[in-house]
Design an enzyme around this catalytic site. Structure first.
Site, PDB file in Angstrom:
ATOM      1  N   THR A   3       1.748  -4.690   3.923  1.00  0.00           N
ATOM      2  CA  THR A   3       1.478  -5.094   5.421  1.00  0.00           C
ATOM      3  C   THR A   3       0.892  -6.530   5.656  1.00  0.00           C
ATOM      4  O   THR A   3       1.130  -7.008   6.702  1.00  0.00           O
ATOM      5  CB  THR A   3       0.594  -4.113   6.292  1.00  0.00           C
ATOM      6  OG1 THR A   3      -0.485  -3.983   5.615  1.00  0.00           O
ATOM      7  CG2 THR A   3       1.346  -2.724   6.339  1.00  0.00           C
ATOM      8  N   ASP A   4      -0.048  -6.820   4.542  1.00  0.00           N
ATOM      9  CA  ASP A   4      -0.561  -8.245   4.705  1.00  0.00           C
ATOM     10  C   ASP A   4       0.452  -9.555   5.148  1.00  0.00           C
ATOM     11  O   ASP A   4       0.085 -10.288   6.206  1.00  0.00           O
ATOM     12  CB  ASP A   4      -1.273  -8.629   3.282  1.00  0.00           C
ATOM     13  CG  ASP A   4      -2.540  -7.572   3.367  1.00  0.00           C
ATOM     14  OD1 ASP A   4      -3.080  -6.831   4.219  1.00  0.00           O
ATOM     15  OD2 ASP A   4      -3.069  -7.636   2.140  1.00  0.00           O
ATOM     16  N   ASP A  32       1.434  -6.367  -4.562  1.00  0.00           N
ATOM     17  CA  ASP A  32       0.547  -6.373  -3.437  1.00  0.00           C
ATOM     18  C   ASP A  32       1.158  -7.771  -2.522  1.00  0.00           C
ATOM     19  O   ASP A  32       1.006  -8.710  -2.898  1.00  0.00           O
ATOM     20  CB  ASP A  32      -1.038  -6.531  -3.557  1.00  0.00           C
ATOM     21  CG  ASP A  32      -1.954  -6.426  -2.540  1.00  0.00           C
ATOM     22  OD1 ASP A  32      -2.782  -5.601  -2.437  1.00  0.00           O
ATOM     23  OD2 ASP A  32      -1.663  -7.188  -1.414  1.00  0.00           O
ATOM     24  N   CYS A  72      -4.683 -18.409  20.109  1.00  0.00           N
ATOM     25  CA  CYS A  72      -4.927 -17.142  20.736  1.00  0.00           C
ATOM     26  C   CYS A  72      -3.789 -16.054  20.318  1.00  0.00           C
ATOM     27  O   CYS A  72      -2.609 -16.426  20.001  1.00  0.00           O
ATOM     28  CB  CYS A  72      -4.805 -17.198  22.397  1.00  0.00           C
ATOM     29  SG  CYS A  72      -5.947 -18.446  23.147  1.00  0.00           S
ATOM     30  N   THR A  78       0.790  -1.343   0.020  1.00  0.00           N
ATOM     31  CA  THR A  78       0.011  -0.021  -0.011  1.00  0.00           C
ATOM     32  C   THR A  78       0.746   1.157  -0.035  1.00  0.00           C
ATOM     33  O   THR A  78       0.477   2.203  -0.531  1.00  0.00           O
ATOM     34  CB  THR A  78      -0.967  -0.148   1.272  1.00  0.00           C
ATOM     35  OG1 THR A  78      -1.522  -1.039   1.037  1.00  0.00           O
ATOM     36  CG2 THR A  78      -1.538   1.203   1.615  1.00  0.00           C
ATOM     37  N   THR A 102      -0.573 -21.853  19.705  1.00  0.00           N
ATOM     38  CA  THR A 102      -1.991 -21.509  20.000  1.00  0.00           C
ATOM     39  C   THR A 102      -2.522 -20.553  19.028  1.00  0.00           C
ATOM     40  O   THR A 102      -1.849 -19.672  18.350  1.00  0.00           O
ATOM     41  CB  THR A 102      -1.854 -20.700  21.622  1.00  0.00           C
ATOM     42  OG1 THR A 102      -3.127 -20.412  21.596  1.00  0.00           O
ATOM     43  CG2 THR A 102      -0.796 -19.545  21.483  1.00  0.00           C
TER      44      THR A 102
HETATM   45  N1  ASP Z   1      -2.665  -5.422   0.543  1.00  0.00           N
HETATM   46  C1  ASP Z   1      -1.431  -4.638   0.818  1.00  0.00           C
HETATM   47  C2  ASP Z   1      -0.372  -5.545   0.808  1.00  0.00           C
HETATM   48  O1  ASP Z   1      -0.129  -6.059   1.720  1.00  0.00           O
HETATM   49  C3  ASP Z   1      -2.009  -4.243   2.111  1.00  0.00           C
HETATM   50  C4  ASP Z   1      -0.692  -3.141   2.804  1.00  0.00           C
HETATM   51  O2  ASP Z   1       0.364  -2.954   2.240  1.00  0.00           O
HETATM   52  O3  ASP Z   1      -1.004  -2.521   3.947  1.00  0.00           O
HETATM   53  O4  ASP Z   1       0.385  -5.234  -0.018  1.00  0.00           O
END
Ligand code: ASP
Length: 338
Positions: free
Chosen positions: A90-91, A58, A275, A14, A273
């Protein structure tokens, strides 16, 4: 401190995306140009060389092959740079940070992984701050590990998880304290960080073709489906996300028999876990059945760390390491020793 030189990998995410006809997608060249502007207006910004991957992805498209590419890019420049930044979606960022921690043995320099929830192309965003922080941490000679810089915090990479999908503070380190933070000024706690390595740096690529499965217990699972999974061709390892303190239904003899048969055939199954925080222990009868079925306790490892550690461990020559020897041992601070 002399001027530090950093090597930067821009893999996608992103952070560098722009709105297009099908939604947000990474645009080549956009982030490097924005980053140059940020560097120019930020006092003390370290000197850097950036490699933009093609294609930018992505990170939901990330595959273990990408870990080999990133680790090899770092290893090839290890001697020439003081620190490394990886700009990533981030994914799957926590998986990459975990995987690199295992693949880069005796790491003596910081490798800081970052991304953002809001792209640089939108205002306000968390992207600029995360980049400035990541570059700051990557220039700290006292850091010797793979970390995540996000929302003003510095986390150990193999302890990090994307816990909140719609928050600027998306990442947490549920089973280990955060290593550092920026509150006015940047500070980290060296006592929480990994010590400088004693041996020479070494790159361990992984066998990206290994078949490793993730399996989560839930009321209503089908033993037949799990049996089929465990019998599938070339299955090398499984990360089982069990309940609570590592518990599984001890009344389900068919399930336990399927696990025992798989571990006897040599499938390595690590129990963690499901959790958000906590660890696997043998304190319940419902938990000790899994160790009796040959599962290895992942203790307080995150599922992301357990999965990437399995890739790492099962890629080592078998004659050197048995998989169970080290899975329960802390290799890079990914678990709390008993
Ligand atoms: N879908 C994006 C990615 O992981 C989400 C992100 O970067 O926040 O590339």
């Amino acid at each position: 401190m002399p001027q530090q030189r950093l090597f930067v990998i821009y893999a996608g995410g992103t952070i560098g995306m722009q709105a297009g006809p099908n939604g947000y997608a990474p645009t080549p060249g956009h982030l490097p140009a924005e980053l140059a502007r940020i560097a120019a207006r930020t006092p003390g910004f370290p000197a850097y060389t950036l490699k933009e991957y093609a294609p930018l992805i992505d990170s939901s498209n990330l595959r273990p092959e990408h870990w080999n590419t990133m680790a090899a890019d770092i290893a090839a420049r290890y001697a020439d740079y003081d620190g490394f930044v990886i700009i990533h979606g981030t994914d799957t960022l926590a998986y990459t940070a975990s995987a690199l921690s295992f693949m880069l043995e005796n790491l003596g320099k910081p490798v800081i992984v970052t991304g953002s929830m809001v792209p640089l192309s939108e205002h306000p965003n968390d992207a600029e701050q995360n980049l400035v922080d990541a570059f700051h941490w990557a220039a700290q000679p006292q850091l010797h590990e793979v970390c995540v810089a996000f929302n003003r915090q510095l986390l150990r990479g193999n302890r990090s998880r994307k816990l909140w999908g719609a928050e600027i503070g998306a990442f947490g380190s549920p089973n280990y304290p955060i290593l550092g933070r920026v509150q006015g000024h940047a500070e980290f706690n060296p006592a929480l960080c990994l010590p400088a390595p004693r041996g020479p740096f070494a790159l361990h690529t992984i066998d990206a073709g290994l078949h490793i499965a993730g399996l989560k217990l839930y009321p209503g699972y089908s033993v037949r489906m799990i049996e089929r999974l465990l019998l599938s061709d070339d299955l090398a390892g499984v990360v089982l996300e069990s309940y609570g303190a590592g518990n599984a239904p001890d009344a389900d003899t068919a399930l336990l028999a399927a696990f025992a048969a798989a571990t006897e055939r040599g499938v390595v199954i690590v129990n963690v876990t499901q959790c958000v925080s906590g660890k696997v222990s043998d304190s319940y009868a419902a938990g000790s059945v899994l160790s009796r079925a040959g599962l290895i306790s992942g203790q307080d490892m995150t599922p992301e760390a357990a999965l990437s550690k399995l890739y790492y461990q099962l890629s080592q020559p078998k004659q050197i390491l048995g998989p169970d020897d080290l899975l329960s041992t802390s290799l890079r601070g990914e678990l709390t020793p008993r």
